[in-house]
Design a protein around this motif. Structure first.
Motif, mmCIF file in Angstrom:
data_model
loop_
_atom_site.group_PDB
_atom_site.id
_atom_site.type_symbol
_atom_site.label_atom_id
_atom_site.label_comp_id
_atom_site.label_asym_id
_atom_site.label_seq_id
_atom_site.Cartn_x
_atom_site.Cartn_y
_atom_site.Cartn_z
ATOM 1 N N SER A 93 0.792 -1.229 0.000
ATOM 2 C CA SER A 93 0.000 0.000 0.000
ATOM 3 C C SER A 93 0.829 1.287 0.000
ATOM 4 O O SER A 93 0.814 2.041 -0.968
ATOM 5 N N ARG A 120 -0.225 -2.463 -11.998
ATOM 6 C CA ARG A 120 -1.107 -3.609 -11.795
ATOM 7 C C ARG A 120 -0.563 -4.842 -12.534
ATOM 8 O O ARG A 120 -0.575 -5.946 -12.007
ATOM 9 N N THR A 127 -1.952 -2.114 -4.005
ATOM 10 C CA THR A 127 -3.145 -1.379 -3.577
ATOM 11 C C THR A 127 -2.677 -0.037 -3.016
ATOM 12 O O THR A 127 -2.568 0.134 -1.804
ATOM 13 N N ARG A 155 -8.622 -2.445 -6.093
ATOM 14 C CA ARG A 155 -7.868 -3.066 -5.006
ATOM 15 C C ARG A 155 -7.159 -4.306 -5.531
ATOM 16 O O ARG A 155 -7.710 -5.066 -6.314
#
Length: 171
Positions: A93, A120, A127, A155
């Motif tokens: 994160s 991604r 995330t 997410r």
């Protein structure tokens, strides 16, 4: 090739060694010990003592504009001759938010959505912390495009710890 690598705390030393990185960014709880690899000069290590939260919580350090300003200034001083490693505790994160900001900072003309899609593709668990990305969007004057790009990738997959990944800063 200049690139930004992301990893969890447990793999910082190995990731720095394998990549030949010259710069390191740590985004981790203020009281978590981080051992700087010997190959990273102290002035090439940015430590941001922040928690992975998006709202104030008692006893925790909320990421703030000044933290992201330090990050952007640090990245602007990176000569890009060797990789930059960014880590948080899990590599999911805070570190992915900082890596995304770094990629946007060194590529002012690059499409934010493309950079987010590359992240991604490189990491199914990425995330990015939305609060950190929001401050990056503000500082880099991306007019909400960074926030939209992160929202568009959604997410990431649940994981305890991310597998290290790299994103080249140029095609």
């Amino acid at each position: 090739m200049p690139q930004v690598l992301v990893c969890p705390l447990s793999l910082v030393t190995a990731t720095v060694a394998a990549s030949g990185a010259s710069h390191l960014v740590s985004l981790i709880n203020d009281d978590t010990p981080v051992v700087r690899p010997r190959t990273i000069d102290p002035d090439k290590h940015l430590f941001l003592g922040i928690n992975d939260i998006i709202e104030p919580m008692d006893g925790m350090i909320l990421p703030a504009l000044e933290h992201v300003h330090e990050l952007v200034s640090f990245v602007e001083g990176w000569d890009r001759r060797h990789p930059l490693v960014v880590h948080c505790f899990a590599g999911i994160s805070r570190s992915t938010a900082a890596a995304f900001i770094a990629l946007c900072a060194v590529n002012p003309q690059r499409d934010e959505a493309d950079l987010a899609r590359r992240m991604r593709a490189a990491s199914p668990t990425a995330t990015p912390n939305s609060r950190i990305v929001g401050f990056g969007d503000q500082l880099l004057r991306r007019n909400g495009r960074m926030i939209a790009a992160v929202k568009a990738i959604g997410r990431g997959e649940m994981a305890v710890e991310a597998i290290p990944f790299a994103i080249p800063i140029a095609d």
